[in-house]
Motif scaffolding. Structure first.
Motif, PDB file in Angstrom:
ATOM      1  N   GLN A  71      -2.231  -0.494   1.695  1.00  0.00           N
ATOM      2  CA  GLN A  71      -2.929  -1.695   2.131  1.00  0.00           C
ATOM      3  C   GLN A  71      -2.110  -2.392   3.209  1.00  0.00           C
ATOM      4  O   GLN A  71      -0.905  -2.152   3.334  1.00  0.00           O
ATOM      5  N   GLY A 104      -2.496   4.431  -2.825  1.00  0.00           N
ATOM      6  CA  GLY A 104      -3.201   3.855  -1.695  1.00  0.00           C
ATOM      7  C   GLY A 104      -2.253   3.130  -0.769  1.00  0.00           C
ATOM      8  O   GLY A 104      -1.061   2.974  -1.058  1.00  0.00           O
ATOM      9  N   ALA A 151      -7.304  -3.037   1.902  1.00  0.00           N
ATOM     10  CA  ALA A 151      -7.076  -1.623   1.586  1.00  0.00           C
ATOM     11  C   ALA A 151      -7.364  -0.741   2.787  1.00  0.00           C
ATOM     12  O   ALA A 151      -8.424  -0.849   3.409  1.00  0.00           O
ATOM     13  N   LEU A 152      -6.409   0.131   3.109  1.00  0.00           N
ATOM     14  CA  LEU A 152      -6.593   1.140   4.156  1.00  0.00           C
ATOM     15  C   LEU A 152      -6.933   2.496   3.557  1.00  0.00           C
ATOM     16  O   LEU A 152      -7.733   3.241   4.112  1.00  0.00           O
ATOM     17  N   GLY A 188      -3.609   0.469  -7.761  1.00  0.00           N
ATOM     18  CA  GLY A 188      -3.961  -0.849  -7.261  1.00  0.00           C
ATOM     19  C   GLY A 188      -2.853  -1.865  -7.258  1.00  0.00           C
ATOM     20  O   GLY A 188      -3.015  -2.967  -6.711  1.00  0.00           O
ATOM     21  N   ASN A 207      -3.665  -7.858   1.743  1.00  0.00           N
ATOM     22  CA  ASN A 207      -4.487  -7.328   0.656  1.00  0.00           C
ATOM     23  C   ASN A 207      -5.755  -6.647   1.168  1.00  0.00           C
ATOM     24  O   ASN A 207      -6.836  -6.754   0.568  1.00  0.00           O
ATOM     25  N   THR A 250       0.459   1.231  -2.837  1.00  0.00           N
ATOM     26  CA  THR A 250      -0.072   0.780  -4.122  1.00  0.00           C
ATOM     27  C   THR A 250      -0.247   1.985  -5.032  1.00  0.00           C
ATOM     28  O   THR A 250      -0.586   3.087  -4.587  1.00  0.00           O
ATOM     29  N   THR A 293      -7.358   4.443  -0.565  1.00  0.00           N
ATOM     30  CA  THR A 293      -7.386   4.286  -2.022  1.00  0.00           C
ATOM     31  C   THR A 293      -7.612   5.642  -2.673  1.00  0.00           C
ATOM     32  O   THR A 293      -8.216   6.546  -2.082  1.00  0.00           O
ATOM     33  N   VAL A 334       2.521  -1.827   6.238  1.00  0.00           N
ATOM     34  CA  VAL A 334       1.728  -1.325   5.122  1.00  0.00           C
ATOM     35  C   VAL A 334       2.507  -1.416   3.820  1.00  0.00           C
ATOM     36  O   VAL A 334       3.743  -1.381   3.802  1.00  0.00           O
TER      37      VAL A 334
END
Length: 228
Positions: free
Chosen positions: A152, A150, A159-160, A187, A157, A184, A162, A181
């Motif tokens: 983010q 993902g 999320a863009l 997560g 923190n 991740t 996932t 950006v």
């Protein structure tokens, strides 16, 4: 090229040409298709070492240095087999890609840590999300070891993207703001953040996650520019 694709391509190309003198003088590797139904292909060097793109049966070479690893999209005949190879310090790998009318194919060369051979992956989009008031951002995951990949917003923190699997992509519209950006994996933050700068309304961008030579992972930024 359809009216929708012209709206997508021309503002980006004009902006990039203005920002980087000589950018419009792209190296043409393949015969272009009819303007109304062209396909588009670009090449990405994700190996961390210099590579060239060499087209089958042509003397032209397209350089993809470490500091500019992403080519512009080039117009090609739709549904035609495009062949060639990546060739350079990182090694060699064949290029085989075929895209339908209006499709945008990205051919990525990458190298798994500890492996000598260069791998290639093709990811294809058919744009239908033009919005003159917002920016469009895609995330391509080329790192098989980054599970549930993902992106983010760094330091926020938020999320863009996932759950993007290996050799998969997602795209979304976002507000035209300055953005950094963070990748991740399941997560958890991985690798260093990437500053995308100020995103422009009506423009399209791509962030690619690729394996890094040190066993980690890194991000590559691209503006989705169509060569003129």
């Amino acid at each position: 090229m359809s009216a929708a694709l012209r709206r997508l391509a021309l503002p980006v190309a004009a902006a990039m040409a203005a920002a980087v003198p000589g950018l419009a003088m792209a190296t043409t590797l393949y015969e272009t298709g009819p303007a109304q139904d062209s396909a588009f292909v670009r090449f990405v060097n994700g190996t961390g070492a210099p590579l060239d793109v060499v087209a089958d049966g042509a003397k032209a070479r397209l350089a993809l240095p470490v500091d500019r690893p992403v080519s512009d999209f080039q117009s090609v005949k739709p549904n035609s087999a495009i062949g060639g190879q990546f060739d350079g310090a990182a090694g060699r790998a064949p290029i085989r890609v075929q895209a339908g009318p209006g499709a945008f194919a990205t051919v990525v060369a990458w190298k798994a840590p500890g492996q000598k051979s260069v791998q290639t992956t093709v990811l294809t989009e058919t744009p239908d999300d033009f919005n003159s008031l917002r920016a469009s951002l895609a995330f391509y995951n080329l790192d098989a070891q980054c599970k549930g990949a993902g992106l983010q917003a760094a330091g926020r923190n938020v999320a863009l993207f996932t759950g993007v699997g290996p050799s998969a992509l997602q795209r979304r519209a976002i507000n035209p703001v300055s953005l950094a950006v963070q990748l991740t994996c399941d997560g958890a933050p991985a690798g260093a953040p990437l500053d995308l700068g100020a995103l422009q309304a009506g423009q399209r961008y791509t962030v690619l996650a690729v394996p890094a030579a040190d066993g980690g992972r890194r991000l590559i930024r691209a503006t989705d520019t169509v060569a003129r």
